[in-house]
Design a protein around this motif. Sequence first.
Motif, short mmCIF file in Angstrom:
data_model
loop_
_atom_site.label_atom_id
_atom_site.label_comp_id
_atom_site.label_asym_id
_atom_site.label_seq_id
_atom_site.Cartn_x
_atom_site.Cartn_y
_atom_site.Cartn_z
N GLN A 144 2.10 1.59 -3.50
CA GLN A 144 1.04 2.06 -4.38
C GLN A 144 0.76 3.55 -4.16
OE1 GLN A 144 -2.19 -0.67 -3.52
NE2 GLN A 144 -1.93 -1.63 -5.52
N ALA A 145 0.81 3.99 -2.92
CA ALA A 145 0.59 5.40 -2.65
C ALA A 145 1.73 6.26 -3.20
CB ALA A 145 0.45 5.63 -1.15
N ALA A 146 2.93 5.75 -3.13
CA ALA A 146 4.08 6.52 -3.62
C ALA A 146 4.10 6.59 -5.14
CB ALA A 146 5.38 5.90 -3.11
N THR A 147 3.68 5.54 -5.80
CA THR A 147 3.72 5.52 -7.26
C THR A 147 2.37 5.82 -7.90
OG1 THR A 147 3.29 3.15 -7.31
CG2 THR A 147 5.60 3.85 -7.29
N GLN A 148 1.33 5.95 -7.10
CA GLN A 148 -0.03 6.22 -7.55
C GLN A 148 -0.54 5.14 -8.52
OE1 GLN A 148 -0.23 10.23 -9.01
NE2 GLN A 148 0.01 11.08 -6.97
N ILE A 149 -0.16 3.90 -8.25
CA ILE A 149 -0.68 2.76 -9.02
C ILE A 149 -1.87 2.21 -8.23
CG2 ILE A 149 -0.21 0.44 -9.87
CD1 ILE A 149 2.73 1.20 -10.04
N ASN A 150 -3.03 2.16 -8.85
CA ASN A 150 -4.23 1.68 -8.17
C ASN A 150 -4.70 0.35 -8.72
OD1 ASN A 150 -4.42 3.90 -6.47
ND2 ASN A 150 -5.46 5.12 -8.02
N GLU A 151 -3.83 -0.60 -8.77
CA GLU A 151 -4.16 -1.93 -9.28
C GLU A 151 -4.46 -2.85 -8.09
OE1 GLU A 151 -5.05 -4.81 -11.85
OE2 GLU A 151 -4.49 -2.78 -12.44
N SER A 174 0.83 -1.21 0.00
CA SER A 174 0.00 0.00 0.00
C SER A 174 0.86 1.26 0.00
CB SER A 174 -0.92 0.01 1.22
OG SER A 174 -1.82 -1.05 1.16
#
Length: 89
Positions: A39-46, A36
């Motif tokens: 994902q928050a650092a790279t803004q990937i919402n998969e 998580s």
Amino acid sequence: MTPEVALDIFREAIFIIMLMVAVMVVPSLLVGLIVSMFQAATQINEQTLSFLPRLLITLTSLVVAGPWLLNKVMDFFIRLLEAIPTLIG
């Protein structure tokens, strides 16, 4: 069988259950937190990006700790079966 003995047996059973749940859940929670944060650092919402590592870590922790957990449960059950004559008599 006194209430104290019954509570001791129940306490030990609850402790073993908590131990089994902790072995399965804690590694999954830690990996989920790391994924998580990634994902928050790279803004990937998969969604599958968070599910697959948690699944693999949970299965790995069960494979690694499974025999130990099974021994704990079997030891408790064997002690309980061996104590039956003293508990009822």
